[in-house]
Write a protein that holds these residues in place. Structure first.
Motif, mmCIF file in Angstrom:
data_model
loop_
_atom_site.group_PDB
_atom_site.id
_atom_site.type_symbol
_atom_site.label_atom_id
_atom_site.label_comp_id
_atom_site.label_asym_id
_atom_site.label_seq_id
_atom_site.Cartn_x
_atom_site.Cartn_y
_atom_site.Cartn_z
ATOM 1 N N UNK A 1 28.648 45.478 42.885
ATOM 2 C CA UNK A 1 29.483 44.226 42.646
ATOM 3 C C UNK A 1 30.506 43.852 43.888
ATOM 4 N N UNK A 2 30.209 44.466 44.807
ATOM 5 C CA UNK A 2 30.712 44.193 46.064
ATOM 6 C C UNK A 2 29.801 43.822 47.140
ATOM 7 N N UNK A 3 28.730 43.878 46.942
ATOM 8 C CA UNK A 3 27.530 43.470 48.138
ATOM 9 C C UNK A 3 27.233 41.818 47.506
ATOM 10 N N UNK A 4 27.112 40.969 48.758
ATOM 11 C CA UNK A 4 26.957 39.390 48.546
ATOM 12 C C UNK A 4 25.417 39.458 48.051
ATOM 13 N N UNK B 1 35.457 44.003 39.478
ATOM 14 C CA UNK B 1 35.716 42.689 39.958
ATOM 15 C C UNK B 1 35.918 41.635 39.250
ATOM 16 N N UNK B 2 36.383 40.403 39.716
ATOM 17 C CA UNK B 2 36.381 39.255 38.918
ATOM 18 C C UNK B 2 34.523 38.757 38.734
ATOM 19 N N UNK C 1 41.671 45.907 35.611
ATOM 20 C CA UNK C 1 42.469 44.633 36.063
ATOM 21 C C UNK C 1 41.920 44.252 37.556
ATOM 22 N N UNK C 2 40.880 43.713 37.828
ATOM 23 C CA UNK C 2 40.228 43.335 39.105
ATOM 24 C C UNK C 2 41.479 42.609 39.719
ATOM 25 N N UNK C 3 41.775 42.950 40.938
ATOM 26 C CA UNK C 3 42.486 42.447 42.053
ATOM 27 C C UNK C 3 41.812 42.222 43.327
ATOM 28 N N UNK C 4 42.149 40.971 44.164
ATOM 29 C CA UNK C 4 41.734 40.752 45.343
ATOM 30 C C UNK C 4 42.014 41.873 46.422
#
Length: 220
Positions: free
Chosen positions: A85-88, A121-122, A184-187
Motif C-alpha cells: 500500500x506504500x509502494x507506488x 492508507x486511504x 484511521x488512515x492519516x497522512x
C-alpha cells in the motif's frame, strides 16, 4: 486453512457435528476435500461436500474450478500490508488482481466474501470498500470505542493503549499508529498537538489586524 481444519477436528466441533470425512488432506499445499454433517433446516442433518484451498495475493485464480464448482466463500485476511500500500504502483496492481481475477473467479450466484484487515492508507482496497461502496456491509473498529473505553480490555487495557501511542508518537509514527490501531488512515508526518501546547493570544479587534488568513483542513 490449518486453523480451520484444526477447529473442525476439535472435540467441541466433533461433539456437535460429528467427524469430518476427508477425501484429500494436503496440509503442505493448503488443500482439503471433506464431507461434513450440517443442519438441513428441517430438524435433521444432511451431508455437505466442502473444498478448502489456500491462495496468496496475486496468484493465478482464473479458471479456479474444482469438481466443476467455483468457490462460494472467500475469506480475505490481511491482503494488504505496508509494502503493497506504500509502494507506488503496487496498490493499483493489487486492486486489478482483487477486483478482476480474484472476484471473477468466485461463484457468480453464491459468492460471499469476508474481508478482514487494517486500513493502512486511504488508497487501500479496504478503505475504498468501507468508505465508498454501498454493496458491502462494512464494520470498522478501533482499539478505542466512542466512549473512550477499550475495545478489547483483556488484550489492550487503556493504560497499554496510551503507552503504545506515546511510543509511536515519540518516534514520529502517529499516522502509522492510527492506521494499525484505530483503522484511521492519516497522512504521513501527521502531528498531533496536546491542549497544553496551544498558545492563546488576545482577541484582535477590527482595525487592529495587519494581516488575515483562513486555514482549511480537509481531515477535519
Amino acid at each position: 486453512c490449518k486453523d480451520i481444519i484444526a477447529y473442525i477436528r476439535s472435540a467441541n466441533f466433533v461433539s456437535v457435528f460429528g467427524q469430518a470425512k476427508f477425501e484429500v488432506d494436503r496440509e503442505g499445499h493448503g488443500y482439503y476435500k471433506f464431507w461434513l454433517q450440517v443442519p438441513d433446516g428441517k430438524g435433521g442433518w444432511r451431508n455437505k461436500y466442502c473444498i478448502l484451498k489456500a491462495l496468496g495475493a496475486g496468484q493465478q485464480v482464473r479458471g479456479l474450478l474444482i469438481d466443476n464448482e467455483r468457490p462460494q466463500l472467500a475469506v480475505v485476511d490481511d491482503l494488504e500490508d505496508n509494502e503493497n500500500t506504500g509502494t507506488p504502483g503496487l496498490p493499483k496492481t493489487l486492486k486489478f488482481w482483487f477486483w478482476g481475477a480474484f472476484l471473477k473467479a468466485l461463484s457468480k450466484k453464491k459468492r460471499k466474501v469476508l474481508y478482514l484487515g487494517n486500513m493502512l492508507s486511504n488508497q487501500s482496497i479496504l478503505y475504498q470498500i468501507c468508505e465508498h461502496s454501498e454493496l458491502w456491509h462494512s464494520i470498522r473498529k478501533g482499539c478505542l470505542l466512542s466512549n473512550n473505553e477499550p475495545l478489547w480490555p483483556d488484550m489492550w487495557p487503556l493504560k497499554d493503549i496510551q503507552a503504545d501511542f506515546v511510543e509511536y508518537q515519540k518516534n514520529g509514527l502517529a499516522a502509522l499508529w492510527f492506521a494499525e490501531m484505530m483503522n484511521m488512515p492519516m497522512a504521513e508526518g501527521t502531528a498531533l498537538i496536546a491542549p497544553e501546547e496551544v498558545t492563546y493570544l488576545p482577541t484582535v479587534l477590527p482595525g487592529q489586524q495587519s494581516a488575515a488568513f483562513i486555514t482549511y483542513d480537509p481531515a477535519i
